[in-house]
Design an enzyme around this catalytic site. Structure first.
Site, PDB file in Angstrom:
ATOM      1  N   HIS A  73      48.878  55.839  78.500  1.00  0.00           N
ATOM      2  CA  HIS A  73      49.792  54.633  79.235  1.00  0.00           C
ATOM      3  C   HIS A  73      51.108  54.827  78.748  1.00  0.00           C
ATOM      4  O   HIS A  73      51.183  54.481  77.409  1.00  0.00           O
ATOM      5  CB  HIS A  73      49.124  53.450  79.212  1.00  0.00           C
ATOM      6  CG  HIS A  73      47.754  53.321  79.975  1.00  0.00           C
ATOM      7  ND1 HIS A  73      47.249  52.178  80.090  1.00  0.00           N
ATOM      8  CD2 HIS A  73      47.191  54.218  80.751  1.00  0.00           C
ATOM      9  CE1 HIS A  73      46.307  52.237  81.105  1.00  0.00           C
ATOM     10  NE2 HIS A  73      46.147  53.512  81.354  1.00  0.00           N
ATOM     11  N   TYR A 201      49.237  41.941  81.162  1.00  0.00           N
ATOM     12  CA  TYR A 201      49.133  40.640  80.556  1.00  0.00           C
ATOM     13  C   TYR A 201      49.623  39.641  81.211  1.00  0.00           C
ATOM     14  O   TYR A 201      50.940  39.814  81.428  1.00  0.00           O
ATOM     15  CB  TYR A 201      49.638  40.996  78.867  1.00  0.00           C
ATOM     16  CG  TYR A 201      49.001  41.798  78.092  1.00  0.00           C
ATOM     17  CD1 TYR A 201      49.342  43.361  78.035  1.00  0.00           C
ATOM     18  CD2 TYR A 201      48.176  41.496  77.154  1.00  0.00           C
ATOM     19  CE1 TYR A 201      48.928  44.376  77.130  1.00  0.00           C
ATOM     20  CE2 TYR A 201      47.576  42.568  76.251  1.00  0.00           C
ATOM     21  CZ  TYR A 201      47.952  43.837  76.436  1.00  0.00           C
ATOM     22  OH  TYR A 201      47.307  44.782  75.683  1.00  0.00           O
ATOM     23  N   PRO A 293      42.895  39.336  69.761  1.00  0.00           N
ATOM     24  CA  PRO A 293      42.813  40.577  70.469  1.00  0.00           C
ATOM     25  C   PRO A 293      44.182  40.804  71.415  1.00  0.00           C
ATOM     26  O   PRO A 293      44.367  42.214  71.583  1.00  0.00           O
ATOM     27  CB  PRO A 293      41.629  40.760  71.457  1.00  0.00           C
ATOM     28  CG  PRO A 293      41.292  39.156  71.729  1.00  0.00           C
ATOM     29  CD  PRO A 293      41.739  38.503  70.339  1.00  0.00           C
ATOM     30  N   LYS A 297      45.357  45.154  68.288  1.00  0.00           N
ATOM     31  CA  LYS A 297      45.572  45.512  67.095  1.00  0.00           C
ATOM     32  C   LYS A 297      44.335  45.972  66.173  1.00  0.00           C
ATOM     33  O   LYS A 297      44.651  46.711  65.344  1.00  0.00           O
ATOM     34  CB  LYS A 297      46.683  44.890  66.277  1.00  0.00           C
ATOM     35  CG  LYS A 297      47.994  44.923  66.987  1.00  0.00           C
ATOM     36  CD  LYS A 297      48.555  46.059  66.628  1.00  0.00           C
ATOM     37  CE  LYS A 297      49.714  46.900  67.403  1.00  0.00           C
ATOM     38  NZ  LYS A 297      49.554  47.850  68.172  1.00  0.00           N
ATOM     39  N   TYR A 384      53.722  47.450  69.674  1.00  0.00           N
ATOM     40  CA  TYR A 384      52.481  47.535  70.557  1.00  0.00           C
ATOM     41  C   TYR A 384      52.010  49.053  70.340  1.00  0.00           C
ATOM     42  O   TYR A 384      50.729  49.379  70.273  1.00  0.00           O
ATOM     43  CB  TYR A 384      53.077  47.429  72.080  1.00  0.00           C
ATOM     44  CG  TYR A 384      51.780  47.464  73.057  1.00  0.00           C
ATOM     45  CD1 TYR A 384      51.095  46.202  73.211  1.00  0.00           C
ATOM     46  CD2 TYR A 384      51.476  48.417  73.763  1.00  0.00           C
ATOM     47  CE1 TYR A 384      49.952  46.469  74.065  1.00  0.00           C
ATOM     48  CE2 TYR A 384      50.288  48.638  74.464  1.00  0.00           C
ATOM     49  CZ  TYR A 384      49.467  47.476  74.496  1.00  0.00           C
ATOM     50  OH  TYR A 384      48.233  47.360  75.332  1.00  0.00           O
TER      51      TYR A 384
HETATM   52  P1  FAD Z   1      32.902  46.162  63.118  1.00  0.00           P
HETATM   53  O1  FAD Z   1      33.428  46.883  64.317  1.00  0.00           O
HETATM   54  O2  FAD Z   1      32.822  44.701  63.059  1.00  0.00           O
HETATM   55  O3  FAD Z   1      31.656  46.969  62.184  1.00  0.00           O
HETATM   56  C1  FAD Z   1      31.125  46.333  61.113  1.00  0.00           C
HETATM   57  C2  FAD Z   1      29.784  46.907  60.989  1.00  0.00           C
HETATM   58  O4  FAD Z   1      29.274  46.513  59.989  1.00  0.00           O
HETATM   59  C3  FAD Z   1      28.842  46.534  62.218  1.00  0.00           C
HETATM   60  O5  FAD Z   1      28.209  47.643  62.825  1.00  0.00           O
HETATM   61  C4  FAD Z   1      27.832  45.702  61.965  1.00  0.00           C
HETATM   62  O6  FAD Z   1      26.702  45.485  62.194  1.00  0.00           O
HETATM   63  C5  FAD Z   1      27.975  46.078  60.317  1.00  0.00           C
HETATM   64  N1  FAD Z   1      27.452  45.059  59.310  1.00  0.00           N
HETATM   65  C6  FAD Z   1      27.813  43.712  59.502  1.00  0.00           C
HETATM   66  N2  FAD Z   1      27.348  43.252  58.251  1.00  0.00           N
HETATM   67  C7  FAD Z   1      26.396  44.084  57.404  1.00  0.00           C
HETATM   68  C8  FAD Z   1      25.344  43.938  56.544  1.00  0.00           C
HETATM   69  N3  FAD Z   1      25.379  42.736  55.695  1.00  0.00           N
HETATM   70  N4  FAD Z   1      24.781  44.987  56.018  1.00  0.00           N
HETATM   71  C9  FAD Z   1      25.079  46.197  56.847  1.00  0.00           C
HETATM   72  N5  FAD Z   1      25.779  46.435  57.966  1.00  0.00           N
HETATM   73  C10 FAD Z   1      26.507  45.207  58.314  1.00  0.00           C
HETATM   74  N6  FAD Z   1      40.161  44.720  69.146  1.00  0.00           N
HETATM   75  C11 FAD Z   1      40.850  45.091  70.074  1.00  0.00           C
HETATM   76  O7  FAD Z   1      41.894  45.685  69.374  1.00  0.00           O
HETATM   77  N7  FAD Z   1      40.711  44.800  71.272  1.00  0.00           N
HETATM   78  C12 FAD Z   1      39.603  43.997  71.577  1.00  0.00           C
HETATM   79  O8  FAD Z   1      39.584  43.802  72.987  1.00  0.00           O
HETATM   80  C13 FAD Z   1      38.563  43.523  70.732  1.00  0.00           C
HETATM   81  N8  FAD Z   1      37.700  42.659  71.249  1.00  0.00           N
HETATM   82  C14 FAD Z   1      36.732  42.502  70.442  1.00  0.00           C
HETATM   83  C15 FAD Z   1      35.562  41.619  70.752  1.00  0.00           C
HETATM   84  C16 FAD Z   1      34.811  41.107  69.690  1.00  0.00           C
HETATM   85  C17 FAD Z   1      33.480  40.559  70.177  1.00  0.00           C
HETATM   86  C18 FAD Z   1      34.842  41.439  68.495  1.00  0.00           C
HETATM   87  C19 FAD Z   1      33.872  40.906  67.464  1.00  0.00           C
HETATM   88  C20 FAD Z   1      36.067  42.123  68.166  1.00  0.00           C
HETATM   89  C21 FAD Z   1      36.925  42.499  69.150  1.00  0.00           C
HETATM   90  N9  FAD Z   1      38.157  43.666  68.468  1.00  0.00           N
HETATM   91  C22 FAD Z   1      38.969  44.018  69.412  1.00  0.00           C
HETATM   92  C23 FAD Z   1      38.210  44.022  67.453  1.00  0.00           C
HETATM   93  C24 FAD Z   1      38.017  45.242  67.227  1.00  0.00           C
HETATM   94  O9  FAD Z   1      36.621  45.508  67.740  1.00  0.00           O
HETATM   95  C25 FAD Z   1      37.487  45.275  65.617  1.00  0.00           C
HETATM   96  O10 FAD Z   1      38.703  44.977  64.854  1.00  0.00           O
HETATM   97  C26 FAD Z   1      36.735  46.456  64.993  1.00  0.00           C
HETATM   98  O11 FAD Z   1      35.578  46.600  65.664  1.00  0.00           O
HETATM   99  C27 FAD Z   1      36.883  46.710  63.423  1.00  0.00           C
HETATM  100  O12 FAD Z   1      35.902  47.724  63.049  1.00  0.00           O
HETATM  101  P2  FAD Z   1      35.208  47.680  61.811  1.00  0.00           P
HETATM  102  O13 FAD Z   1      34.609  48.819  61.662  1.00  0.00           O
HETATM  103  O14 FAD Z   1      36.013  47.253  60.694  1.00  0.00           O
HETATM  104  O15 FAD Z   1      34.188  46.494  61.967  1.00  0.00           O
HETATM  105  C1  DHB Z   2      41.852  45.627  75.716  1.00  0.00           C
HETATM  106  C2  DHB Z   2      41.727  44.602  74.773  1.00  0.00           C
HETATM  107  C3  DHB Z   2      42.901  44.160  74.235  1.00  0.00           C
HETATM  108  O1  DHB Z   2      42.893  43.200  73.323  1.00  0.00           O
HETATM  109  C4  DHB Z   2      44.012  44.696  74.724  1.00  0.00           C
HETATM  110  O2  DHB Z   2      45.189  43.788  74.266  1.00  0.00           O
HETATM  111  C5  DHB Z   2      44.157  45.538  75.600  1.00  0.00           C
HETATM  112  C6  DHB Z   2      42.910  46.124  76.125  1.00  0.00           C
HETATM  113  C7  DHB Z   2      40.445  46.189  76.240  1.00  0.00           C
HETATM  114  O3  DHB Z   2      39.512  45.849  75.789  1.00  0.00           O
HETATM  115  O4  DHB Z   2      40.743  46.836  77.313  1.00  0.00           O
END
Ligand code: FAD
Ligand code: DHB
Length: 394
Positions: A73, A201, A293, A297, A384
């Site tokens: 994009h 957005y 979100p 980021k 962005y």
């Molecule tokens: P996570 O993806 O949270 O991974 C952590 C892992 O650790 C998980 O698999 C969990 O099961 C595991 N874990 C937790 N506790 C334990 C334990 N005690 N023992 C062993 N394993 C454990 N970001 C965006 O940019 N856009 C979005 O639209 C967006 N939507 C989101 C929606 C939701 C509901 C959430 C929660 C987050 C969202 N995010 C979004 C943020 C993005 O998904 C996260 O920043 C990203 O997943 C971070 O990755 P991570 O690996 O650090 O953590």
């Molecule tokens: C999506 C989520 C976001 O937070 C964003 O800024 C743009 C896209 C997504 O889930 O597609």
């Protein structure tokens, strides 16, 4: 007793990517994940990748499918006052973003790791970490009905916001910063074509809405909702109606509706803990920081932390030098705070916070200023697409 160099807690994108990059640099790790492989692979979350994240996934040998299937994009749109305004990312920064779901990133990383013979332990329960103020920390967990102990040189807490690693650090050793927003995002995924090629957005007096996508056949939408809302109160038809009301008419008319594949509600929060390193324990990704979100980021910041940490650990095992390890927290926090600022600001101009008419006028003035100023647009665009990194890849 089992042993590894780096014990990684959590098999989300941070844990899997770190494990793979370490492996490529000859550093051994074990990944402990409390959920099943299917559960982790199926979790619907982020959708927009910065070029720096794309590059890191390619470097990790997990980028082939992404490069084939991603949607590049060159811009996105801001909807407000009934109109849609395009932010030309490519024209303003020379860069673009990639639409490719976190679900797919996670699947690709899992496959790459498993093909490389990784030790990934799913359904590892009751994980506890200790001794990270000493040379050889230990991790205890149960798996398959038995208890296990793993000794290591370092622990990487990649276990997300609700994980055990941050909670194991004495509270007096860290400072946390938090802003909880008075609303959440209600997300819906549906196998229908998106209304436009790029994301929209939308600021509306009824609340924020976002049109995103996973492919040209699969749309992802979000609408701002109250914190106490229940999914049962939102049958698909209500979400589609509310979404269309919050979009500029030309976009609303192009929305194709269909049955939802997934629906969820997520609260919005800004959170940072300082520092991100305690002895031999590192906090990585959501374990150390959360952003709302808006601006996509979260996942990109997690990848940026991994980029700093794998270099630091690779350097340590290659030369014995600890400067990069010791600098992990400060280096990550500089980028994190800038992303926290951007996500907070982008949330503040796009969401409904109150009925206050003055605040509403301020938002509209900000959007009007922004879309009329190339200086302001460049600032939005460079944040962005992702701010530059301090160091080249190794
Ligand atoms: P996570 O993806 O949270 O991974 C952590 C892992 O650790 C998980 O698999 C969990 O099961 C595991 N874990 C937790 N506790 C334990 C334990 N005690 N023992 C062993 N394993 C454990 N970001 C965006 O940019 N856009 C979005 O639209 C967006 N939507 C989101 C929606 C939701 C509901 C959430 C929660 C987050 C969202 N995010 C979004 C943020 C993005 O998904 C996260 O920043 C990203 O997943 C971070 O990755 P991570 O690996 O650090 O953590
Ligand atoms: C999506 C989520 C976001 O937070 C964003 O800024 C743009 C896209 C997504 O889930 O597609």
């Amino acid at each position: 007793m089992a042993r590894t160099q780096v014990a990684i807690i959590g098999a989300g994108p941070s844990g899997l990517l770190l494990s793979q990059l370490l492996h490529q640099h000859g550093v051994d790790s074990v990944v402990l994940e409390r959920r099943s492989r299917e559960y982790v692979a199926g979790r619907i979350r982020a959708g927009v990748l910065e070029q720096g994240t794309v590059d890191l996934l390619v470097q990790a040998n997990a980028g082939e499918r992404m490069l084939n299937e991603r949607l590049v994009h060159d811009g996105f749109a801001l909807g407000f006052a009934g109109k849609s305004f395009r932010v030309d990312l490519r024209g303003l920064t020379g860069n673009a973003v990639s639409v490719y779901g976190q679900t797919e990133v996670t699947k690709d990383l899992m496959e790459t790791r498993i093909a490389a013979g990784a030790r990934l332990i799913f359904e590892a329960h009751d994980v506890s970490v200790e001794g990270f103020d000493r040379a050889h920390p230990t991790v205890h967990y149960s798996h398959g009905g038995r208890t296990h102990t793993l000794t290591c040189d370092f622990i990487a807490g990649c276990d997300g916001y609700h994980g055990v690693c941050r909670q194991s650090i004495p509270t007096e050793a860290m400072q946390s910063f938090e802003r909880i927003y008075p609303f959440g995002w209600l997300g819906i995924l549906a196998d229908v074509p998106p209304p436009a090629h790029e994301l929209i957005y939308s600021n509306h007096e009824r609340g924020f809405a976002l049109c995103s996508m996973r492919s040209v056949h699969r749309s992802r939408y979000y609408v701002q909702c109250g914190l106490d809302e229940k999914l049962e109160a939102w049958p698909d038809v209500r979400i589609w109606d509310e979404l269309r009301r919050r979009l500029p008419a030309s976009v609303a008319d192009a929305v194709v509706t269909g049955p939802s594949v997934e629906k969820s509600i997520a609260p919005l929060r800004s959170f940072v803990v300082e520092p991100l390193k305690f002895g031999r324990l590192f906090l990585v990704g959501d374990a150390g920081h959360i952003v709302p979100p808006t601006g996509a980021k979260g996942l990109n910041l997690a990848a940026a932390d991994v980029r700093v940490l794998y270099r630091a650990l690779a350097e340590y095992y290659r030369t014995g030098r600890e400067e990069l390890i010791d600098g992990y927290s400060a280096q990550c926090l500089r980028r994190i705070w800038k992303a926290v600022r951007f996500s907070w600001w982008f949330t503040s101009i796009t969401h409904k916070f109150s009925e206050d008419p003055f605040s509403r006028r301020m938002q509209l003035a900000e959007l009007d200023y922004l879309t009329g100023s190339s200086a302001a647009l460049t600032s939005v665009a460079e944040n962005y697409v992702g701010l530059p990194f301090e160091n080249p890849p190794i």
